[in-house]
Design a protein around this motif. Sequence first.
Motif, PDB file in Angstrom:
ATOM      1  N   ALA A   1       0.867  -1.195   0.000  1.00  0.00           N
ATOM      2  CA  ALA A   1       0.000   0.000   0.000  1.00  0.00           C
ATOM      3  C   ALA A   1       0.892   1.229   0.000  1.00  0.00           C
ATOM      4  N   PRO A   2       1.522   1.533  -1.132  1.00  0.00           N
ATOM      5  CA  PRO A   2       2.569   2.561  -1.155  1.00  0.00           C
ATOM      6  C   PRO A   2       2.083   4.006  -1.035  1.00  0.00           C
ATOM      7  N   ILE A   3       0.840   4.283  -1.352  1.00  0.00           N
ATOM      8  CA  ILE A   3       0.388   5.676  -1.375  1.00  0.00           C
ATOM      9  C   ILE A   3      -0.187   6.112  -0.033  1.00  0.00           C
ATOM     10  N   VAL A   4      -1.177   5.388   0.470  1.00  0.00           N
ATOM     11  CA  VAL A   4      -1.838   5.803   1.718  1.00  0.00           C
ATOM     12  C   VAL A   4      -1.556   4.849   2.872  1.00  0.00           C
ATOM     13  N   GLY A   5      -0.811   3.773   2.647  1.00  0.00           N
ATOM     14  CA  GLY A   5      -0.476   2.843   3.715  1.00  0.00           C
ATOM     15  C   GLY A   5      -1.652   1.987   4.146  1.00  0.00           C
TER      16      GLY A   5
ATOM     17  N   LEU B   1       9.928   4.016   8.201  1.00  0.00           N
ATOM     18  CA  LEU B   1       9.115   2.824   7.954  1.00  0.00           C
ATOM     19  C   LEU B   1       7.864   2.803   8.826  1.00  0.00           C
ATOM     20  N   ASN B   2       7.980   3.301  10.064  1.00  0.00           N
ATOM     21  CA  ASN B   2       6.815   3.372  10.940  1.00  0.00           C
ATOM     22  C   ASN B   2       5.715   4.206  10.290  1.00  0.00           C
ATOM     23  N   VAL B   3       6.107   5.331   9.697  1.00  0.00           N
ATOM     24  CA  VAL B   3       5.153   6.204   9.017  1.00  0.00           C
ATOM     25  C   VAL B   3       4.697   5.589   7.697  1.00  0.00           C
ATOM     26  N   ALA B   4       5.638   5.016   6.941  1.00  0.00           N
ATOM     27  CA  ALA B   4       5.321   4.491   5.609  1.00  0.00           C
ATOM     28  C   ALA B   4       4.321   3.348   5.674  1.00  0.00           C
ATOM     29  N   VAL B   5       4.474   2.459   6.648  1.00  0.00           N
ATOM     30  CA  VAL B   5       3.559   1.316   6.761  1.00  0.00           C
ATOM     31  C   VAL B   5       2.137   1.794   7.030  1.00  0.00           C
ATOM     32  N   GLN B   6       1.983   2.809   7.879  1.00  0.00           N
ATOM     33  CA  GLN B   6       0.648   3.254   8.276  1.00  0.00           C
ATOM     34  C   GLN B   6       0.023   4.234   7.280  1.00  0.00           C
ATOM     35  N   TRP B   7       0.848   5.161   6.736  1.00  0.00           N
ATOM     36  CA  TRP B   7       0.266   6.228   5.915  1.00  0.00           C
ATOM     37  C   TRP B   7       0.955   6.394   4.565  1.00  0.00           C
ATOM     38  N   GLY B   8       1.759   5.419   4.186  1.00  0.00           N
ATOM     39  CA  GLY B   8       2.336   5.380   2.852  1.00  0.00           C
ATOM     40  C   GLY B   8       3.223   6.558   2.502  1.00  0.00           C
ATOM     41  N   LEU B   9       3.340   6.807   1.223  1.00  0.00           N
ATOM     42  CA  LEU B   9       4.196   7.870   0.719  1.00  0.00           C
ATOM     43  C   LEU B   9       3.725   9.243   1.194  1.00  0.00           C
ATOM     44  N   ILE B  10       2.427   9.403   1.368  1.00  0.00           N
ATOM     45  CA  ILE B  10       1.896  10.674   1.871  1.00  0.00           C
ATOM     46  C   ILE B  10       2.483  10.977   3.245  1.00  0.00           C
TER      47      ILE B  10
END
Length: 428
Positions: free
Chosen positions: A302-306, A341-350
């Motif tokens: 889920a790369p965009i919004v996680g 990564l903590n942010v990327a997993v939950q909320w993606g690239l945004i």
Amino acid sequence: MTALARETTGEMLLRRLRSPAAWRETVDIFAVLTAASLPWSTSLAGIFNALMLLCMVPFLDVRDFLQSLKRPICAAPIALVLLALVGTLWSDATWGARFYAVNPTVKLLVLPVLIYHFERSPRGHWIFFAFLASCALLSVMSWLVAFYPNLALKTDPPERGVFVKNYIDQSQEFALCAVALAYPIVTLLREKRYWLAGLLTALALSFFANLVFVVVSRTALVTIPIMLGVFALLHLKWRSIAIISAALLAGGVLAWQVSPHLRQTTERFTRDYRGYVERGESTSMGMRLEFWRKSLGFFAEAPIVGHGTGSTRGLFERVATPQGHNQASAEVIGNPHNQTLNVAVQWGLIGVVVLYTIWILHLLLFRGDGLAKWIGLLVVVQNVFTSLFNSHLFDFHEGWMYVIGVGVAGGMVIRAQQAEAKMREAGS
């Protein structure tokens, strides 16, 4: 004078309750207490912080405050909190887990408040002095606990040289204080105020000595040279950099030879890595590598919004292997020990864009010369690089170090900029 002498205690209190200046001074006092208590107690720091915010309310200029929130340095942290709240809508975690995951971001809302207050208060340096003095006292207790472990308040589990909290938080504090002192030391030497420079040098060396001979985290070992390098590049000439680098290298070699603790801490890097690669052991480094590998996979899904706020633990549970040969792969955690990564997993690239925007804007705020700019810059640099190995912006202790450091220093910098602008207008 006669009227003031006849003033009763009740009248004096009533007068102070009606005085905006008195309320601002009270806010400063609670900010000092928050900074001074942070190395010792999370509960006290939370209580003093709540009282500080409460004392801002009676004479808060709401319109002016809301206007200040439009500045990018304030809007970016708020955006991350809002993203965490909105991210609860597409998460598969339980609602309890979702709101629990929002909680670590909420402290970022205090950052714009501190910038706003210390933009108007002349006492921002009080907070830095309080934190330094508190850490100096804690270092004394750390030495005592190293020789007399029964003095420690932290006993579960006991850690060598740790009076309260843990060795990671303590190392972060001591490393920040030791490197932050470099700027005033160099400034004092240039002004030929040798006695005060010598006193601060001794204090800085005492922090380094504690890290070398008592206890140090591996994160601090990695980030201290980076912070010293930033200082050298910004404030020293190339010849001075070469001389000091040679001295630091010699000091590092000497410390390695005389400190078994430092050698053991450093050698754990290799030992932990080999244990993970060869036997799948759940060592500290091995688990981090496993968490990062899996988190990159979650991000790719889920790369965009996680996957949404609070989804991390459920994702790790989904891919965990049974206990067996690879113990690291069986570990389940809600924090991948890397802020990005903590942010990327939950909320993606945004989320990653918002996170990096926060760091970049705050780095740009502290460009130039001055003690407040140096402290603010160092706090951001330390947070950025320690966040490679931990989620330090979301952790309680390191997160509040960031909020207080950037908030107070940011307010002081803006205050100085406004004063310079007024002087230019008056001179034109």
